[in-house]
Design a protein around this motif. Structure first.
Motif, short mmCIF file in Angstrom:
data_model
loop_
_atom_site.label_atom_id
_atom_site.label_comp_id
_atom_site.label_asym_id
_atom_site.label_seq_id
_atom_site.Cartn_x
_atom_site.Cartn_y
_atom_site.Cartn_z
N MET A 1 43.15 44.67 44.35
CA MET A 1 44.08 45.78 44.53
C MET A 1 44.09 46.67 43.28
O MET A 1 44.22 46.19 42.16
CB MET A 1 45.49 45.25 44.81
CG MET A 1 46.60 46.28 44.72
SD MET A 1 46.68 47.40 46.11
CE MET A 1 47.53 46.35 47.31
N ASP A 30 42.00 45.97 48.42
CA ASP A 30 40.65 45.45 48.27
C ASP A 30 39.82 45.75 49.52
O ASP A 30 40.31 45.65 50.65
CB ASP A 30 40.68 43.94 48.05
CG ASP A 30 41.29 43.56 46.71
OD1 ASP A 30 41.32 44.42 45.82
OD2 ASP A 30 41.74 42.40 46.57
N ASP A 65 44.02 44.10 40.15
CA ASP A 65 44.30 42.71 40.53
C ASP A 65 45.45 42.12 39.73
O ASP A 65 45.40 40.98 39.25
CB ASP A 65 43.05 41.85 40.35
CG ASP A 65 41.92 42.28 41.27
OD1 ASP A 65 42.21 42.80 42.36
OD2 ASP A 65 40.75 42.10 40.90
N ARG A 161 33.23 44.56 41.76
CA ARG A 161 34.12 44.49 42.92
C ARG A 161 34.64 45.86 43.29
O ARG A 161 35.14 46.07 44.39
CB ARG A 161 35.30 43.56 42.62
CG ARG A 161 34.89 42.10 42.38
CD ARG A 161 36.07 41.21 42.08
NE ARG A 161 37.06 41.28 43.17
CZ ARG A 161 38.24 41.90 43.08
NH1 ARG A 161 38.57 42.53 41.96
NH2 ARG A 161 39.07 41.90 44.09
N ILE A 162 34.53 46.81 42.35
CA ILE A 162 35.02 48.17 42.56
C ILE A 162 33.91 49.15 42.20
O ILE A 162 33.22 48.97 41.18
CB ILE A 162 36.26 48.45 41.68
CG1 ILE A 162 37.41 47.53 42.07
CG2 ILE A 162 36.68 49.92 41.79
CD1 ILE A 162 38.57 47.56 41.09
N THR A 194 35.16 47.54 46.98
CA THR A 194 36.14 48.63 47.12
C THR A 194 35.54 49.90 46.55
O THR A 194 35.01 49.90 45.43
CB THR A 194 37.43 48.28 46.36
OG1 THR A 194 37.94 47.04 46.85
CG2 THR A 194 38.48 49.37 46.55
#
Length: 347
Positions: A1, A30, A65, A161-162, A194
Protein backbone atom coordinates in the motif's frame (compact mmCIF):
# COMPACT_ATOMS: atom_id res chain seq x y z
CA UNK A 1 0.00 0.00 0.00
CA UNK A 2 1.19 3.47 -0.96
CA UNK A 3 -0.29 6.14 1.30
CA UNK A 4 0.20 9.88 1.01
CA UNK A 5 -1.39 11.90 3.79
CA UNK A 6 -1.87 15.69 3.67
CA UNK A 7 1.22 16.28 1.53
CA UNK A 8 2.25 19.86 0.81
CA UNK A 9 5.38 20.97 -1.03
CA UNK A 10 6.77 24.36 -2.06
CA UNK A 11 9.73 25.32 -4.25
CA UNK A 12 11.57 28.64 -4.56
CA UNK A 13 11.40 30.15 -8.05
CA UNK A 14 12.80 33.52 -9.11
CA UNK A 15 12.52 34.99 -5.66
CA UNK A 16 9.01 33.63 -5.15
CA UNK A 17 7.53 30.51 -3.65
CA UNK A 18 5.64 28.06 -5.86
CA UNK A 19 3.31 25.61 -4.15
CA UNK A 20 3.60 22.35 -6.09
CA UNK A 21 1.35 20.26 -3.82
CA UNK A 22 -1.47 21.41 -1.54
CA UNK A 23 -2.74 19.02 1.13
CA UNK A 24 -2.71 15.95 -1.13
CA UNK A 25 -3.94 12.64 0.27
CA UNK A 26 -4.00 9.43 -1.76
CA UNK A 27 -4.14 5.68 -1.14
CA UNK A 28 -2.92 3.22 -3.80
CA UNK A 29 -3.63 -0.45 -2.98
CA UNK A 30 -1.15 -3.20 -3.78
CA UNK A 31 -1.44 -4.57 -7.31
CA UNK A 32 -3.32 -1.53 -8.62
CA UNK A 33 -2.72 0.36 -11.87
CA UNK A 34 -3.28 3.93 -10.72
CA UNK A 35 -3.18 6.92 -13.04
CA UNK A 36 -2.64 10.54 -12.08
CA UNK A 37 -3.57 13.00 -14.82
CA UNK A 38 -3.18 16.75 -15.02
CA UNK A 39 -1.99 19.52 -17.26
CA UNK A 40 1.59 20.79 -17.12
CA UNK A 41 2.35 22.30 -13.72
CA UNK A 42 -0.45 20.46 -11.94
CA UNK A 43 2.03 18.83 -9.52
CA UNK A 44 1.75 15.25 -10.69
CA UNK A 45 5.50 14.62 -11.19
CA UNK A 46 6.26 16.10 -7.77
CA UNK A 47 3.69 13.74 -6.27
CA UNK A 48 5.32 10.79 -8.06
CA UNK A 49 8.76 11.69 -6.71
CA UNK A 50 7.39 11.68 -3.18
CA UNK A 51 6.84 7.92 -3.44
CA UNK A 52 10.54 7.10 -3.80
CA UNK A 53 11.64 10.05 -1.64
CA UNK A 54 13.36 11.92 -4.46
CA UNK A 55 11.31 14.78 -3.04
CA UNK A 56 10.38 15.18 0.61
CA UNK A 57 7.19 16.89 1.79
CA UNK A 58 7.16 20.16 3.72
CA UNK A 59 4.06 18.84 5.47
CA UNK A 60 2.40 15.45 5.62
CA UNK A 61 3.72 11.91 5.38
CA UNK A 62 4.45 9.21 2.78
CA UNK A 63 4.07 5.56 3.74
CA UNK A 64 5.09 2.43 1.84
CA UNK A 65 3.68 -0.73 3.39
CA UNK A 66 3.22 1.06 6.69
CA UNK A 67 6.74 2.53 6.80
CA UNK A 68 6.82 6.32 6.92
CA UNK A 69 9.66 7.34 4.62
CA UNK A 70 10.45 10.52 6.54
CA UNK A 71 11.38 8.51 9.64
CA UNK A 72 13.74 6.06 7.93
CA UNK A 73 17.50 6.16 8.11
CA UNK A 74 19.70 6.07 5.02
CA UNK A 75 20.06 2.27 4.87
CA UNK A 76 16.37 1.58 5.52
CA UNK A 77 15.35 4.12 2.89
CA UNK A 78 17.75 2.58 0.40
CA UNK A 79 16.16 -0.82 1.03
CA UNK A 80 12.69 0.62 0.36
CA UNK A 81 13.91 2.21 -2.86
CA UNK A 82 15.17 -1.15 -4.10
CA UNK A 83 11.56 -2.23 -4.23
CA UNK A 84 10.61 0.72 -6.45
CA UNK A 85 11.43 0.89 -10.16
CA UNK A 86 11.09 4.01 -12.29
CA UNK A 87 10.39 4.52 -16.00
CA UNK A 88 11.20 7.94 -17.47
CA UNK A 89 9.82 10.00 -20.36
CA UNK A 90 13.18 10.39 -22.11
CA UNK A 91 14.37 6.81 -21.39
CA UNK A 92 17.59 7.89 -19.56
CA UNK A 93 19.73 5.16 -21.14
CA UNK A 94 23.52 5.24 -21.27
CA UNK A 95 24.36 5.68 -24.95
CA UNK A 96 27.85 4.21 -24.49
CA UNK A 97 26.52 0.93 -23.06
CA UNK A 98 24.75 -1.96 -24.76
CA UNK A 99 21.12 -2.82 -24.12
CA UNK A 100 22.16 -5.69 -21.86
CA UNK A 101 24.48 -3.50 -19.79
CA UNK A 102 21.84 -0.78 -19.44
CA UNK A 103 19.41 -3.32 -18.01
CA UNK A 104 22.10 -4.71 -15.71
CA UNK A 105 23.00 -1.35 -14.12
CA UNK A 106 20.70 -1.64 -11.05
CA UNK A 107 21.96 -5.16 -10.37
CA UNK A 108 25.60 -4.13 -10.69
CA UNK A 109 25.11 -1.19 -8.33
CA UNK A 110 23.42 -3.40 -5.71
CA UNK A 111 26.57 -5.57 -5.39
CA UNK A 112 24.33 -8.50 -4.43
CA UNK A 113 24.25 -10.54 -7.63
CA UNK A 114 26.95 -12.62 -9.29
CA UNK A 115 27.91 -12.15 -12.93
CA UNK A 116 26.02 -15.32 -13.84
CA UNK A 117 22.90 -14.19 -11.95
CA UNK A 118 23.01 -10.81 -13.66
CA UNK A 119 23.33 -12.37 -17.11
CA UNK A 120 20.41 -14.72 -16.42
CA UNK A 121 18.20 -11.92 -15.13
CA UNK A 122 19.02 -9.72 -18.12
CA UNK A 123 18.19 -12.52 -20.56
CA UNK A 124 14.88 -13.19 -18.79
CA UNK A 125 13.92 -9.52 -18.98
CA UNK A 126 14.98 -9.19 -22.62
CA UNK A 127 12.63 -12.06 -23.45
CA UNK A 128 9.84 -10.46 -21.43
CA UNK A 129 10.10 -7.10 -23.23
CA UNK A 130 10.60 -8.88 -26.58
CA UNK A 131 14.09 -7.53 -27.27
CA UNK A 132 16.18 -10.71 -27.05
CA UNK A 133 17.73 -9.94 -30.45
CA UNK A 134 18.84 -6.46 -29.28
CA UNK A 135 21.04 -7.62 -26.42
CA UNK A 136 24.27 -6.28 -27.92
CA UNK A 137 22.75 -3.23 -29.63
CA UNK A 138 23.32 0.34 -28.43
CA UNK A 139 20.51 2.80 -27.59
CA UNK A 140 21.24 4.92 -30.66
CA UNK A 141 20.40 1.89 -32.80
CA UNK A 142 16.90 1.52 -31.29
CA UNK A 143 13.54 3.09 -31.99
CA UNK A 144 11.79 5.11 -29.29
CA UNK A 145 9.54 2.22 -28.39
CA UNK A 146 12.48 -0.16 -28.13
CA UNK A 147 14.32 2.31 -25.90
CA UNK A 148 11.34 2.46 -23.57
CA UNK A 149 11.17 -1.33 -23.46
CA UNK A 150 14.80 -1.28 -22.33
CA UNK A 151 13.87 1.32 -19.72
CA UNK A 152 11.07 -0.89 -18.44
CA UNK A 153 13.36 -3.93 -18.32
CA UNK A 154 15.94 -1.92 -16.36
CA UNK A 155 13.24 -0.79 -13.91
CA UNK A 156 12.24 -4.43 -13.39
CA UNK A 157 15.79 -5.71 -12.89
CA UNK A 158 15.66 -5.74 -9.07
CA UNK A 159 12.20 -7.36 -8.88
CA UNK A 160 10.43 -4.24 -7.59
CA UNK A 161 6.96 -4.29 -6.05
CA UNK A 162 6.16 -0.78 -7.29
CA UNK A 163 6.74 0.75 -10.72
CA UNK A 164 6.62 4.54 -11.13
CA UNK A 165 6.03 5.84 -14.66
CA UNK A 166 6.68 9.54 -15.25
CA UNK A 167 5.10 10.53 -18.61
CA UNK A 168 6.50 7.24 -19.91
CA UNK A 169 4.71 7.42 -23.27
CA UNK A 170 4.83 11.16 -23.99
CA UNK A 171 7.77 10.84 -26.39
CA UNK A 172 6.15 8.01 -28.39
CA UNK A 173 3.77 7.90 -31.35
CA UNK A 174 0.23 6.54 -30.78
CA UNK A 175 0.89 3.04 -32.14
CA UNK A 176 4.06 2.61 -30.10
CA UNK A 177 2.26 4.00 -27.04
CA UNK A 178 -0.33 1.24 -27.39
CA UNK A 179 2.34 -1.47 -27.41
CA UNK A 180 4.04 0.00 -24.33
CA UNK A 181 0.72 0.13 -22.47
CA UNK A 182 0.12 -3.53 -23.34
CA UNK A 183 3.56 -4.34 -21.93
CA UNK A 184 2.85 -2.46 -18.70
CA UNK A 185 -0.48 -4.26 -18.35
CA UNK A 186 1.46 -7.55 -18.60
CA UNK A 187 3.89 -6.33 -15.94
CA UNK A 188 0.99 -5.68 -13.60
CA UNK A 189 -0.87 -8.87 -14.45
CA UNK A 190 1.99 -11.37 -14.52
CA UNK A 191 4.27 -9.86 -11.87
CA UNK A 192 1.59 -8.32 -9.63
CA UNK A 193 3.52 -5.04 -9.57
CA UNK A 194 1.73 -1.89 -8.44
CA UNK A 195 1.95 0.77 -11.15
CA UNK A 196 1.63 4.51 -10.55
CA UNK A 197 1.49 6.32 -13.89
CA UNK A 198 1.45 10.13 -14.12
CA UNK A 199 0.61 11.68 -17.47
CA UNK A 200 -1.19 14.44 -19.34
CA UNK A 201 -2.33 11.90 -21.97
CA UNK A 202 -5.93 10.95 -21.26
CA UNK A 203 -5.78 8.11 -23.80
CA UNK A 204 -3.17 6.42 -21.59
CA UNK A 205 -5.47 6.66 -18.59
CA UNK A 206 -8.37 5.29 -20.63
CA UNK A 207 -6.45 2.27 -21.92
CA UNK A 208 -4.31 1.32 -18.92
CA UNK A 209 -5.51 2.55 -15.54
CA UNK A 210 -8.19 1.12 -13.26
CA UNK A 211 -8.18 3.99 -10.77
CA UNK A 212 -7.62 7.68 -11.54
CA UNK A 213 -6.83 10.91 -9.71
CA UNK A 214 -7.18 14.26 -11.48
CA UNK A 215 -4.81 17.04 -10.40
CA UNK A 216 -5.10 20.79 -10.84
CA UNK A 217 -2.90 23.49 -9.29
CA UNK A 218 -1.26 21.10 -6.85
CA UNK A 219 -4.48 19.52 -5.61
CA UNK A 220 -6.36 16.31 -6.31
CA UNK A 221 -9.75 17.58 -7.46
CA UNK A 222 -11.37 14.29 -8.42
CA UNK A 223 -10.65 10.60 -7.90
CA UNK A 224 -12.38 7.32 -8.60
CA UNK A 225 -12.48 4.31 -10.89
CA UNK A 226 -11.67 4.93 -14.54
CA UNK A 227 -15.23 3.93 -15.43
CA UNK A 228 -16.70 6.52 -13.03
CA UNK A 229 -14.32 9.26 -14.13
CA UNK A 230 -15.00 8.73 -17.83
CA UNK A 231 -18.74 8.18 -17.54
CA UNK A 232 -19.53 10.92 -15.02
CA UNK A 233 -16.77 13.57 -14.85
CA UNK A 234 -17.58 16.03 -12.07
CA UNK A 235 -15.04 18.84 -12.41
CA UNK A 236 -14.45 21.10 -15.40
CA UNK A 237 -10.81 20.05 -15.75
CA UNK A 238 -11.89 16.40 -15.79
CA UNK A 239 -14.50 17.11 -18.44
CA UNK A 240 -11.83 18.71 -20.61
CA UNK A 241 -9.69 15.59 -20.44
CA UNK A 242 -12.59 13.19 -20.95
CA UNK A 243 -13.92 15.11 -23.95
CA UNK A 244 -10.62 14.47 -25.72
CA UNK A 245 -11.48 10.75 -25.96
CA UNK A 246 -15.25 10.75 -25.40
CA UNK A 247 -16.69 13.82 -27.15
CA UNK A 248 -20.07 14.90 -25.80
CA UNK A 249 -21.02 18.02 -27.75
CA UNK A 250 -22.75 18.70 -31.05
CA UNK A 251 -21.39 21.08 -33.71
CA UNK A 252 -22.44 24.69 -33.30
CA UNK A 253 -24.00 24.65 -36.76
CA UNK A 254 -26.65 22.24 -35.49
CA UNK A 255 -27.85 24.80 -32.97
CA UNK A 256 -28.81 27.08 -35.86
CA UNK A 257 -31.00 24.32 -37.25
CA UNK A 258 -32.60 23.78 -33.85
CA UNK A 259 -33.67 27.41 -33.76
CA UNK A 260 -36.06 26.67 -36.62
CA UNK A 261 -38.01 24.05 -34.65
CA UNK A 262 -41.34 25.50 -33.54
CA UNK A 263 -42.56 22.54 -31.53
CA UNK A 264 -41.62 22.03 -27.85
CA UNK A 265 -38.46 19.94 -27.46
CA UNK A 266 -35.68 19.06 -25.05
CA UNK A 267 -32.10 18.41 -26.04
CA UNK A 268 -30.67 15.87 -23.59
CA UNK A 269 -27.22 14.39 -23.15
CA UNK A 270 -27.68 10.73 -22.18
CA UNK A 271 -24.93 8.64 -20.61
CA UNK A 272 -25.21 4.86 -20.73
CA UNK A 273 -23.00 2.61 -18.61
CA UNK A 274 -22.62 -1.16 -18.56
CA UNK A 275 -25.85 -3.12 -18.83
CA UNK A 276 -28.10 -0.13 -19.53
CA UNK A 277 -26.05 0.53 -22.67
CA UNK A 278 -27.63 -2.60 -24.17
CA UNK A 279 -31.22 -1.46 -23.70
CA UNK A 280 -32.98 0.20 -26.62
CA UNK A 281 -34.33 3.02 -24.49
CA UNK A 282 -35.04 5.31 -27.44
CA UNK A 283 -37.30 2.70 -29.02
CA UNK A 284 -39.26 2.47 -25.76
CA UNK A 285 -39.61 6.24 -25.55
CA UNK A 286 -40.83 6.49 -29.13
CA UNK A 287 -43.34 3.64 -28.90
CA UNK A 288 -44.60 4.04 -25.33
CA UNK A 289 -44.64 7.82 -25.05
CA UNK A 290 -45.21 8.61 -28.74
CA UNK A 291 -42.38 11.14 -28.66
CA UNK A 292 -40.35 11.94 -31.72
CA UNK A 293 -36.59 11.62 -31.20
CA UNK A 294 -33.54 12.48 -33.25
CA UNK A 295 -30.00 11.39 -32.36
CA UNK A 296 -27.70 14.34 -33.06
CA UNK A 297 -24.53 12.83 -31.60
CA UNK A 298 -23.37 9.39 -30.43
CA UNK A 299 -20.12 8.05 -28.96
CA UNK A 300 -19.44 4.50 -27.75
CA UNK A 301 -16.27 3.54 -25.85
CA UNK A 302 -15.00 0.65 -23.77
CA UNK A 303 -13.42 1.49 -20.40
CA UNK A 304 -12.04 -1.41 -18.36
CA UNK A 305 -14.30 -3.82 -20.31
CA UNK A 306 -17.42 -1.74 -19.62
CA UNK A 307 -19.32 0.07 -22.34
CA UNK A 308 -19.63 3.84 -21.84
CA UNK A 309 -21.92 5.59 -24.34
CA UNK A 310 -22.87 9.24 -24.77
CA UNK A 311 -25.87 10.29 -26.88
CA UNK A 312 -27.23 13.75 -27.52
CA UNK A 313 -30.88 13.38 -28.46
CA UNK A 314 -33.57 15.85 -29.42
CA UNK A 315 -36.98 14.81 -28.05
CA UNK A 316 -40.01 16.51 -29.61
CA UNK A 317 -43.51 16.39 -28.11
CA UNK A 318 -45.85 18.12 -25.76
CA UNK A 319 -44.60 19.54 -22.48
CA UNK A 320 -46.30 16.67 -20.67
CA UNK A 321 -44.72 14.07 -22.96
CA UNK A 322 -41.27 15.58 -22.45
CA UNK A 323 -41.73 15.34 -18.67
CA UNK A 324 -42.55 11.66 -19.09
CA UNK A 325 -39.33 11.18 -21.06
CA UNK A 326 -37.30 12.38 -18.08
CA UNK A 327 -39.23 10.08 -15.72
CA UNK A 328 -38.65 7.06 -17.95
CA UNK A 329 -34.92 7.76 -18.21
CA UNK A 330 -34.67 8.03 -14.42
CA UNK A 331 -36.62 4.78 -13.92
CA UNK A 332 -34.19 2.93 -16.21
CA UNK A 333 -31.08 4.31 -14.47
CA UNK A 334 -29.94 6.39 -17.45
CA UNK A 335 -28.00 9.49 -16.42
CA UNK A 336 -28.95 12.59 -18.37
CA UNK A 337 -28.50 16.33 -18.39
CA UNK A 338 -30.29 19.02 -20.33
CA UNK A 339 -28.27 20.68 -23.06
CA UNK A 340 -31.05 22.98 -24.20
CA UNK A 341 -34.84 23.15 -24.30
CA UNK A 342 -37.45 25.06 -26.22
CA UNK A 343 -40.51 23.96 -24.30
CA UNK A 344 -41.56 27.59 -23.92
CA UNK A 345 -42.38 27.69 -27.61
CA UNK A 346 -45.38 25.40 -27.15
CA UNK A 347 -48.71 27.00 -27.84
Amino acid sequence: MIRLQHISKTFPSKGQTVQALRDVSLDIPDGEIFGVIGFSGAGKSTLLRMVNALETPDEGSVEIDGQELGTLGHKALRDVRKGIGMVFQQFNLLESQTVAKNIAIPLILSHKASKEEIEQRVETLLDFVELADKKDAYPWQLSGGQKQRVGIARALATNPRILLCDEATSALDPETTGSILELLARVNREMNITILFVTHQVQVIKELCRKVAVMEQGQIVETGSAVDIFSHPQREVTRRFVQAVIPDAIPKSLYTMLQQEQRPFRLLRLRFLGENAKENILFRINTELHVESSVLFASVNEIQKQIVSVFIVQFIGSVEQLEEVAKLLESRGVAYEEVESYESRSA
